[in-house]
Design a protein around this motif. Structure first.
Motif, PDB file in Angstrom:
ATOM      1  N   LYS A 150       0.829  -1.220   0.000  1.00 38.79           N
ATOM      2  CA  LYS A 150       0.000   0.000   0.000  1.00 38.79           C
ATOM      3  C   LYS A 150       0.858   1.262   0.000  1.00 38.79           C
ATOM      4  O   LYS A 150       0.657   2.170  -0.812  1.00 38.79           O
ATOM      5  N   SER A 151       1.820   1.321   0.937  1.00 34.99           N
ATOM      6  CA  SER A 151       2.677   2.506   1.014  1.00 34.99           C
ATOM      7  C   SER A 151       3.487   2.655  -0.262  1.00 34.99           C
ATOM      8  O   SER A 151       3.630   3.752  -0.798  1.00 34.99           O
ATOM      9  N   THR A 152       4.028   1.550  -0.728  1.00 30.82           N
ATOM     10  CA  THR A 152       4.862   1.605  -1.930  1.00 30.82           C
ATOM     11  C   THR A 152       4.058   2.146  -3.107  1.00 30.82           C
ATOM     12  O   THR A 152       4.532   3.006  -3.853  1.00 30.82           O
TER      13      THR A 152
ATOM     14  N   PHE B 259      -2.382  10.293   2.054  1.00 24.79           N
ATOM     15  CA  PHE B 259      -2.169  10.007   3.481  1.00 24.79           C
ATOM     16  C   PHE B 259      -1.640   8.584   3.607  1.00 24.79           C
ATOM     17  O   PHE B 259      -2.286   7.643   3.150  1.00 24.79           O
ATOM     18  N   ASP B 260      -0.483   8.413   4.236  1.00 26.81           N
ATOM     19  CA  ASP B 260       0.040   7.062   4.447  1.00 26.81           C
ATOM     20  C   ASP B 260      -0.057   6.700   5.927  1.00 26.81           C
ATOM     21  O   ASP B 260       0.800   7.062   6.724  1.00 26.81           O
ATOM     22  N   GLU B 261      -1.100   5.994   6.280  1.00 28.41           N
ATOM     23  CA  GLU B 261      -1.349   5.599   7.677  1.00 28.41           C
ATOM     24  C   GLU B 261      -1.112   6.744   8.657  1.00 28.41           C
ATOM     25  O   GLU B 261      -0.272   6.632   9.553  1.00 28.41           O
ATOM     26  N   PRO B 262      -1.887   7.807   8.518  1.00 29.76           N
ATOM     27  CA  PRO B 262      -1.606   9.016   9.303  1.00 29.76           C
ATOM     28  C   PRO B 262      -1.826   8.855  10.806  1.00 29.76           C
ATOM     29  O   PRO B 262      -1.344   9.679  11.573  1.00 29.76           O
TER      30      PRO B 262
HETATM   31 MG   LIG Z   1       2.751   1.098   4.905  1.00 24.55          MG
END
Ligand SMILES: [Mg+2]
Ligand SMILES: Nc1ncnc2c1ncn2[C@@H]1O[C@H](COP(=O)(O)OP(=O)(O)O)[C@@H](O)[C@H]1O
Lengths: 239, 238
Positions: free
Chosen positions: A40-42, A158-161
């Motif tokens: 997901k982040s990538t 937003f990355d897991e804020p």
């Molecule tokens: Mg991540």
């Protein structure tokens, strides 16, 4: 509008993102859920080329993102990180105004005036002259959101804020994000907050092992999951 | 006792020159060292290799050899090639050598400072559309310099002591002042004790100052403590 077509990313022999495509319309909120390590982040970082994708294209308002227009495009795609990533050498006000002044070429007065409005929006006016080290996690993340908003972005990633926050601070950050969603901000949110995703998303994507396994509106995803993998995932996280 | 006081006074006369050379070398060292550090971390292989070779050669040879080469060797080789070259003032090669020498040490100190900066902040800066140059000037270098200030002061202390070898290439600094006085009076012990006292008076408070700075910096930022400790060790290895 943000469009990603067939994004691939490898880390040496790991195929972390395997041909992911999305379309986010202006004003929509798209949430990405899935187990950790699913890419997901990538994928999110491929959109603004913090990770250079090995394959596929990203379009922002129809414009293809390349190495040449990268700075311009990034200024339109602000990002909010799991670990806040505030600039330690600048005050809260400095954090919010540095990019508007140096990238957007706004005057200092103009940028600070806007920054104070944004601090009011996130409820931190009185912290304008404080350094990040003197803020709580929730306050840091609200400043990071104000910093993103100061660029007047087309979209915020937003990355897991809320993942690095103490539980009692998650609410204050989600409140601000809900306010943004309601105001018509286009948002892409990687999150483990299923309640939030269900409430504000126009579309939800479930990723596993680098691929989109299932996608749909939040009622379809949370109320009527079709694949076994999504059912198993929801079972685990909603318990 | 009076003779020792006299020894100190004589050595003190050389102190302005010692401080002058050290200050010059510090400034040149920081500026050139910054470029060397950036070169070593750049994407270009050529720049990387050039910077590394420079740094390693300087760090693996004594400054006295560098000074002798610059002050006496260079004019000699040029003259043998038929070029009529002579240093107008022996202070010039001394300044050049000290500056070039300190750059190699500063480069490593500054590089460790830059590498200690949180990668997340660099990503955040890029994500806001800043250019590489803006990221460096606005975010990375201000923080890196703050981290390396103690190590830079340590470097300055080392430099002040190191410039004593310039006595052998015709610069009348602290040691040379003592030597000249000794040559006429034969007060060998007071002469060199006087010189040592002068170095101590200058260097000791600076070392103490560094310790104070390090304490303050680590109090500012408890998480980054291990990094200031790391840079601390780099000062005096010559
Ligand atoms: Mg991540
Ligand atoms: N810079 C990197 N180098 C090598 N592997 C990476 C890197 N970033 C992520 N990965 C790997 O890629 C996979 C996907 O990671 P990530 O996108 O962070 O997943 P998620 O955000 O869904 O938890 C994981 O196996 C992770 O270990």
């Amino acid at each position: 509008m943000i469009e990603a077509k067939n994004i691939h990313k490898h880390f040496t022999d790991l195929h972390a993102v395997k041909g992911v495509s999305i379309t986010v319309k202006d004003g929509d909120v798209l949430s990405i859920i899935g187990p950790s390590g699913s890419g997901k982040s990538t994928f999110l970082r491929c959109l603004n080329h913090l990770e250079t994708p090995d394959g596929g294209e990203v379009y922002v308002d129809g414009e293809l993102v390349t190495e040449d227009n990268l700075q311009n495009v990034r200024a339109k795609m602000a990002m909010v990180f799991q670990n806040f990533n505030l600039f330690d050498n600048l005050t809260v006000l400095g954090n919010i105004t540095v990019a508007p002044i140096h990238v957007r070429k706004q005057s200092k007065e103009e940028a600070e005036k806007r920054a104070m409005e944004l601090l009011k929006l996130v409820g931190l006016e009185e912290k304008a002259h404080v350094y990040p080290r003197n803020l709580s996690g929730g306050q840091k993340q609200r400043v990071a959101i104000a910093r993103a908003l100061a660029m007047d972005p087309e979209v915020i990633l937003f990355d897991e804020p809320t993942s690095a926050l103490d539980p009692e601070m998650v609410g204050e950050v989600l409140e601000v994000m809900k306010k943004l969603a309601a105001s018509g901000m286009t948002m892409l949110v990687v999150t483990h907050e299923m309640g939030f995703a269900r409430e504000v998303s126009d579309e939800v994507i479930f990723m596993d092992a680098g691929e989109i396994v299932e996608s749909g509106d939040s009622e379809e995803i949370f109320g009527n999951p079709k694949t076994e993998r999504l059912k198993a995932f929801l079972n685990k996280v909603l318990k | 006792m009076a003779i020792y006081l006299k020894g100190v006074m004589v050595a003190l006369k050389g102190l302005p020159r010692t401080l002058q050379v050290s200050a010059f070398a510090l400034v040149v060292g920081i500026v050139l060292g910054l470029f060397l550090a950036l070169a070593k971390m750049s994407g270009s292989k050529v720049l990387k290799v050039l910077a590394s070779v420079y740094i390693e050669v300087i760090r693996s040879t004594p400054m006295i050899a560098q000074a002798l080469i610059m002050a006496y060797g260079v004019p000699m080789i040029l003259q043998s090639k038929g070029i009529n070259f002579k240093w107008g003032n022996l202070l010039i090669p001394a300044l050049i050598v000290c500056g070039l020498n300190s750059a190699a040490y500063m480069a490593e100190v500054i590089r460790s400072g830059i590498q200690a900066i949180d990668k997340g902040q660099i990503e955040a800066a890029h994500s806001l559309g800043m250019s590489k140059r803006q990221v460096n000037m606005l975010i990375v270098l201000p923080q890196a310099f703050k981290i390396v200030i103690p190590a830079l002061v340590n470097e300055l202390v080392t430099l002040i002591k190191e410039t004593s070898i310039l006595a052998y290439v015709g610069v009348v600094e602290v040691i040379r002042s003592a030597q000249l006085w000794n040559a006429t009076t034969f007060e060998t012990f007071p002469a060199y004790v006087g010189a040592a006292v002068v170095y101590f008076i200058v260097c000791f408070p600076m070392s103490k100052g560094v310790q104070y700075l390090e304490k303050r910096l680590s109090a500012d930022k408890p998480v980054k403590k291990s990094e200031t400790e790391k840079s601390e060790g780099k000062g005096g290895i010559r």
